[in-house]
Design an enzyme around this catalytic site. Structure first.
Site, PDB file in Angstrom:
ATOM      1  N   CYS A 140       0.327   2.654   5.237  1.00 10.61           N
ATOM      2  CA  CYS A 140       1.465   3.925   5.281  1.00 10.61           C
ATOM      3  C   CYS A 140       1.632   4.469   6.534  1.00 10.61           C
ATOM      4  O   CYS A 140       1.962   3.921   7.635  1.00 10.61           O
ATOM      5  CB  CYS A 140       1.223   4.676   4.124  1.00 10.61           C
ATOM      6  SG  CYS A 140       2.760   5.600   3.748  1.00 10.61           S
ATOM      7  N   GLU A 176       0.572  -0.716  -0.742  1.00 11.35           N
ATOM      8  CA  GLU A 176      -0.464   0.198  -0.630  1.00 11.35           C
ATOM      9  C   GLU A 176      -0.565   0.776  -2.423  1.00 11.35           C
ATOM     10  O   GLU A 176       0.356   0.921  -2.968  1.00 11.35           O
ATOM     11  CB  GLU A 176      -0.056   1.428  -0.003  1.00 11.35           C
ATOM     12  CG  GLU A 176      -1.025   2.909  -0.205  1.00 11.35           C
ATOM     13  CD  GLU A 176      -0.143   4.111   0.495  1.00 11.35           C
ATOM     14  OE1 GLU A 176      -0.805   5.131   0.869  1.00 11.35           O
ATOM     15  OE2 GLU A 176       1.234   3.939   0.732  1.00 11.35           O
ATOM     16  N   LYS A 225      -8.272   3.405   4.829  1.00 11.42           N
ATOM     17  CA  LYS A 225      -7.314   3.940   5.593  1.00 11.42           C
ATOM     18  C   LYS A 225      -8.065   5.200   6.430  1.00 11.42           C
ATOM     19  O   LYS A 225      -8.958   5.961   5.909  1.00 11.42           O
ATOM     20  CB  LYS A 225      -6.483   4.782   4.836  1.00 11.42           C
ATOM     21  CG  LYS A 225      -5.113   5.255   5.512  1.00 11.42           C
ATOM     22  CD  LYS A 225      -3.925   5.939   4.887  1.00 11.42           C
ATOM     23  CE  LYS A 225      -2.904   6.378   5.553  1.00 11.42           C
ATOM     24  NZ  LYS A 225      -1.912   7.241   4.601  1.00 11.42           N
TER      25      LYS A 225
END
Length: 507
Positions: free
Chosen positions: A382, A264, A327
């Protein structure tokens, strides 16, 4: 000593003991057989809660908060590192923030434990406690975007109830942990009934472990997972960022593979501001070597006059347009600002702290291989790895069959703590729930490959720069949990609570 003073002393001792037991419960989660070890500890906690001198909703709530505070403060202390060591927050304020977050999530545990007072003691008590626990754990994962970290389910990767995860998910694991730990408490009073429940349930789970729902597809693919190990505090240092760019670019182009993944925000600048020609150069490498590449970048969305940043996985495949995954499930305050708190960002000029959300129905990333069928991977970035129900729903409704899970993360915010191990267990639970192998590319660790049963196949050491090269077998098929989600275990819990309420009114 008066009776009132004696009761107060007894309650104080009970609170301190429960606080200690909660901390021991959290520490047990980090042990090799933590899922087994937690059962007798929870049993002892239930026993202490049932020993109150004056049973009441107030006393039960305090008892529940006591053990839950010990559990979460020890389990979430690493947030202090991100606030103080990395973010520079005052130590008192950082410590207070950790306590307040711990108190918030502890309240769900405490509310669930009220069923021990609300329902009369019977053979149904353990089931009603488990049903309440499942309900409040579900709400913990939904309210204020959810924070279901440190549940009992992920510890079951090293416990007896992991085999129920592909059938009914992590909440079903939680149900069994709470119920069976209660029955352990009851062994002395009703050894025949409780003993039968414990032995039969554990034996059934071991038999269920032989039941599989997914199968290998095609030949294994070659993979390279890059771990840069760059400190979070250097993100605003131009020279350090240049070194980071050079490392990841060099590591990608060092050797081809079917799939190459960076963590990330490996390239922590907005995509349009990346060094000139960087993306084109990597695309040419992809074309030349038939390598599929996933880059962690800062994406941009919206119109030119209203650009918002996104946390993005940028995919490059041979001779194909670039893929992007933005995301969707963002971290409150870290990636989006809740309503009413934008004054904080404006006052302190916090950069890139209010990201745009990606859509929930984004397509998986296709790993293209000449002369072979494509492999489709569901990507999480994440924190998204925490939400099993969301991932199961994405896979179930995906436009293409998903064969592999990929998580790109950066836990440098949390230093040398148990946070990476905790998230690894969550990734393992996601693999077990979906029956799919997983790849984790992280900045500081734990970079790893997981099998469809959640077992770690290979991993890099934490806090070391390196590349994990391996072959991973893709899988096809869907587990019952992917199809049904949390509906079965939530329905069972609701049914049990309704039956408990009916029984309560008749007494």
């Amino acid at each position: 000593m008066s009776d009132r003073q004696s009761v107060r002393l007894s309650n104080s001792v009970n609170i301190l003991l429960l606080l200690f037991l909660g901390a021991i419960l959290a520490a047990a989660a980090e042990l090799p057989y933590g899922g087994w070890i937690q059962l007798p500890i929870l049993s002892l906690i239930w026993w202490r809660m049932s020993q109150q001198s004056i049973p009441s909703i107030k006393n039960q709530f305090i008892s529940g908060m006591s053990f839950a505070l010990g559990y979460f403060i020890l389990g979430l202390w690493w947030i202090y590192i991100s606030l103080h060591d990395v973010g520079g927050m005052n130590p008192v304020l950082a410590g207070t923030a950790v306590f307040l977050l711990s108190a918030y999530v502890a309240a769900y545990f405490s509310l669930a434990s009220l069923s021990l007072v609300f329902f009369k003691t019977s053979r149904l008590t353990g089931l009603l406690l488990a049903a309440s626990w499942v309900g409040f754990e579900y709400f913990r994962g939904e309210i204020f975007t959810g924070f279901p970290w440190m549940g009992f389910a992920e510890t079951q990767l090293n416990g007896p109830f992991a085999p129920v995860a592909p059938l009914f998910g992590g909440l079903a694991c939680t149900f069994l942990v709470v119920w069976i730990s209660w029955e352990i408490t009851r062994l002395k009073k009703d050894i025949r009934f409780s003993g039968t429940c414990i032995i039969f349930t554990i034996a059934l789970m071991q038999l269920a472990s032989f039941w599989t729902f997914t199968k290998p597809i095609g030949e294994p693919i070659s993979v390279r997972l890059i771990q840069g190990n760059f400190e979070q505090s250097l993100k605003l240092n131009p020279k350090a960022i240049e070194d980071q760019f050079n490392f990841y670019t060099s590591a990608i182009e060092h050797e081809p593979a079917d799939l190459i993944i960076t963590p990330e925000t490996a390239y922590p600048w907005p995509q349009s501001n990346l060094p000139s020609g960087l993306i084109n150069s990597l695309q040419q490498f992809s074309n030349k070597t038939s390598s599929n590449i996933l880059l962690g970048v800062i994406g941009e969305a919206g119109k030119s006059d209203e650009i918002k940043y996104t946390n993005r996985a940028l995919g490059l495949s041979p001779h194909l347009p670039a893929y992007q995954y933005d995301k969707s499930h963002l971290v409150p305050f870290g990636e989006f600002i809740p309503p009413g708190f934008h004054w904080f960002v404006n006052a302190f000029h916090v950069p890139m702290s209010d990201f745009a959300r990606g859509k929930l129905d984004q397509a998986p990333f296709s790993i293209v291989r000449a002369g072979k069928d494509d492999i489709h991977a569901a990507i999480t970035i994440c924190y998204e790895d925490v939400f099993g129900g969301e991932l199961a729903s994405r896979i179930h409704h995906s436009s293409k069959p998903v064969n592999l899970l990929i998580n790109m993360t950066n836990l440098a915010w949390f230093g040398d703590s148990q946070a990476p191990a905790q998230q690894l267990r969550l990734s393992q639970l996601r693999s077990l729930e979906t029956g799919l192998p997983a790849l984790r590319a992280t900045n500081t660790g734990i970079t790893a490959a997981l099998g469809p049963n959640g077992k770690v196949l290979s991993q890099l050491a934490e806090f070391k720069q390196g590349v994990l090269s391996l072959k991973i077998q893709a899988y096809s098929g869907t587990t019952p949990y992917v199809i049904w989600g949390n509906a079965p275990i939530l329905s069972l819990s609701c049914l049990l609570l309704v039956l408990g309420l009916i029984r309560q009114r008749r007494i």
